[in-house]
Design an enzyme around this catalytic site. Structure first.
Site, mmCIF file in Angstrom:
data_model
loop_
_atom_site.group_PDB
_atom_site.id
_atom_site.type_symbol
_atom_site.label_atom_id
_atom_site.label_comp_id
_atom_site.label_asym_id
_atom_site.label_seq_id
_atom_site.Cartn_x
_atom_site.Cartn_y
_atom_site.Cartn_z
ATOM 1 C CB SER A 60 2.568 35.097 0.445
ATOM 2 O OG SER A 60 3.872 34.759 0.870
ATOM 3 C CE1 TYR A 71 3.332 39.939 2.381
ATOM 4 C CE2 TYR A 71 4.303 37.764 2.719
ATOM 5 C CZ TYR A 71 3.811 38.739 1.873
ATOM 6 O OH TYR A 71 3.800 38.524 0.518
ATOM 7 C CE LYS A 112 0.148 39.277 0.414
ATOM 8 N NZ LYS A 112 -0.479 40.012 -0.708
#
Length: 265
Positions: A134, A159, A163
């Site tokens: 991402s 998050y 990643k």
């Protein structure tokens, strides 16, 4: 060993998701066999996921498996039974703000799940593993445009941290076991059949309902309203081209890289 097009089997995790659904359609249109995997969780409307799968089910070259990549036994059985030659791991718990409410979901899907996929690729060697990273990994970086060589050591959300962890695990497995792996750092992806939790859908829903649009970070345009978007067709084309590049490139014992999918100006 090289495979011709008839021998290739593409395993797409997150096949009922936005990007996964479009990628499966592209692969099926090109005549490939596709194994689609999804746990059909309720992060957003499950009926939308079923509708996407319905579009894929019409092809005799598509097979859907319902399961969770965080389940190691399921992943091992899937690889053992179907022997994929190419893997694209798109299954993940998405959403930056949701990580504040349910952090455990991100560890299970994005860390444990991806580890299981890496282990399966080690036990059942594949030609190429592509996985979704991402643009969030760039964190607090202020230099724009971003480049793959920029530091990504300061994530601003769980998050983003998961990643970044995926990229590190893939690099390690590539080095130790010769797995050709490419991480793709997606910027916000939009297009038909998109996720209803994305801002452009939420803003329009509120606009047509004559409701106020909710803006985070006090409306700071540098952080919340000024954003890059990437059209879905550009994303799927990038993934397919990465597989093509890998197929014609000189073989190496190990290969890992990160690619940033930058929106067209």
């Amino acid at each position: 060993m090289a495979h011709d097009s008839g021998d290739r089997t593409y395993l797409v995790t997150g096949a009922a998701g936005f990007i996964g659904h479009h990628l499966c359609l592209d692969l099926l249109t090109s005549g490939f066999r596709v194994i689609g995997v999804d746990n059909l969780n309720a992060y957003y409307d499950v009926e939308l996921k079923h509708a996407r799968l319905h579009r894929l089910a019409g092809s005799p070259r598509f097979e859907f498996l319902r399961g969770d990549i965080a389940d190691a036994e399921f992943v091992e059985t899937m690889f053992n039974d179907h022997r994929p030659t190419h893997v694209i791991n798109l299954a993940a718990q998405a959403g930056v703000r949701y990580s504040l409410e349910n952090p455990g979901a991100y560890i299970q899907s994005n860390i444990v799940g991806f580890f299981n996929v890496l282990e399966a690729c080690r036990q059942h060697p594949v030609q190429h593993l592509i996985y979704a990273s991402s643009s969030s990994v760039y964190g607090g970086n202020v230099k724009v445009p971003f480049e793959e060589s920029d530091p990504v050591d300061h994530p601003l959300s769980l998050y983003a941290a998961t990643k970044k962890a995926d990229e590190l695990m893939a690099h390690c497995y590539s080095h130790l076991y010769g797995i050709a792996a490419t991480g793709v750092r997606f910027f916000t992806v939009y297009g038909p059949w998109g996720r209803p939790d994305m801002a452009y859908f939420a803003f329009l829903d509120r606009f047509f309902a004559d409701e106020p649009i909710r803006v985070f970070n006090n409306g700071d345009t540098d952080n919340d309203l000024s954003r890059d978007f990437t059209y879905i067709d550009d994303v799927t084309q990038a993934i397919v081209r990465l597989w093509t590049i890998r197929r014609v490139a000189r073989p190496r014992m190990s290969s890992t890289t990160s690619v940033t999918v930058i929106p067209r100006s």
